[in-house]
Scaffold this motif. Structure first.
Motif, PDB file in Angstrom:
ATOM      1  N   LYS A 161      -7.196   3.743   5.345  1.00 41.43           N
ATOM      2  CA  LYS A 161      -8.245   2.852   5.842  1.00 41.43           C
ATOM      3  C   LYS A 161      -7.653   1.772   6.748  1.00 41.43           C
ATOM      4  O   LYS A 161      -8.239   1.415   7.771  1.00 41.43           O
ATOM      5  CB  LYS A 161      -8.977   2.217   4.665  1.00 41.43           C
ATOM      6  N   LEU A 162      -6.473   1.268   6.386  1.00 41.73           N
ATOM      7  CA  LEU A 162      -5.866   0.184   7.141  1.00 41.73           C
ATOM      8  C   LEU A 162      -5.164   0.671   8.403  1.00 41.73           C
ATOM      9  O   LEU A 162      -5.260   0.049   9.455  1.00 41.73           O
ATOM     10  CB  LEU A 162      -4.878  -0.576   6.248  1.00 41.73           C
ATOM     11  N   SER A 172      -2.043   6.755   0.726  1.00 41.52           N
ATOM     12  CA  SER A 172      -3.144   6.462  -0.201  1.00 41.52           C
ATOM     13  C   SER A 172      -4.421   6.175   0.601  1.00 41.52           C
ATOM     14  O   SER A 172      -4.364   5.898   1.799  1.00 41.52           O
ATOM     15  CB  SER A 172      -2.795   5.259  -1.069  1.00 41.52           C
ATOM     16  N   PRO A 173      -5.597   6.232  -0.038  1.00 46.92           N
ATOM     17  CA  PRO A 173      -6.842   5.941   0.685  1.00 46.92           C
ATOM     18  C   PRO A 173      -6.843   4.543   1.326  1.00 46.92           C
ATOM     19  O   PRO A 173      -7.328   4.371   2.436  1.00 46.92           O
ATOM     20  CB  PRO A 173      -7.918   6.055  -0.392  1.00 46.92           C
ATOM     21  N   GLY A 174      -6.294   3.554   0.635  1.00 47.41           N
ATOM     22  CA  GLY A 174      -6.226   2.208   1.211  1.00 47.41           C
ATOM     23  C   GLY A 174      -5.324   2.155   2.437  1.00 47.41           C
ATOM     24  O   GLY A 174      -5.622   1.469   3.419  1.00 47.41           O
ATOM     25  N   TRP A 175      -4.217   2.877   2.399  1.00 47.48           N
ATOM     26  CA  TRP A 175      -3.299   2.946   3.536  1.00 47.48           C
ATOM     27  C   TRP A 175      -4.000   3.594   4.722  1.00 47.48           C
ATOM     28  O   TRP A 175      -3.915   3.101   5.844  1.00 47.48           O
ATOM     29  CB  TRP A 175      -2.055   3.734   3.132  1.00 47.48           C
ATOM     30  N   LEU A 210       0.857  -1.189   0.000  1.00 45.07           N
ATOM     31  CA  LEU A 210       0.000   0.000   0.000  1.00 45.07           C
ATOM     32  C   LEU A 210       0.892   1.237   0.000  1.00 45.07           C
ATOM     33  O   LEU A 210       1.773   1.364   0.835  1.00 45.07           O
ATOM     34  CB  LEU A 210      -0.895   0.029   1.247  1.00 45.07           C
TER      35      LEU A 210
END
Length: 119
Positions: free
Chosen positions: A26-27, A21-24, A17
């Motif tokens: 979120k996690l 980033s948006p995924g980072w 990730l």
């Protein structure tokens, strides 16, 4: 040891990730907030006061590590005790809705609208 010229550029993008980033987010945002919250809990002046060196008046790294460990253990025990007390309270009393916030109880006391001009 030699490295190819593009080795550093590929390492940055080689993560699962991409940082930020948006995924980072979120996690990792929940985990980061949890850790920072616990750090604040440890530094609370009324309980652990981990930030206060005067609470650990001993010389040497080993003694400091020992006292720090004891403060963290005491904080964990306080959290577990609080959790169990909340569970026992919740089982004994029927669930009820949360008390309305003060701003909601006051009706239109606080608005974001511009005040009407006085004539």
């Amino acid at each position: 040891m030699t490295f190819e010229g593009d080795a550093g550029a590929n390492a940055k993008l080689g993560q699962a990730l991409l940082h930020g980033s948006p995924g980072w987010h979120k996690l990792y945002s929940h985990a980061g907030n949890t850790i920072e919250g616990f750090n604040g809990y440890l530094k609370d002046a009324d309980h652990g006061a981990l930030h206060d060196g005067g609470r650990r008046r001993a010389r040497g790294f080993t003694n400091q590590y020992l006292f720090t460990t004891l403060i963290v253990v005491a904080a964990n025990i306080r959290k577990i005790k609080s959790f169990l007390q909340d569970k026992l309270k919740g089982a004994a009393t029927p669930s009820r809705s949360r008390k309305p916030r003060r701003r909601d109880r006051l009706g239109n006391y606080w608005t974001h609208e511009e005040p009407s001009p006085k004539s």
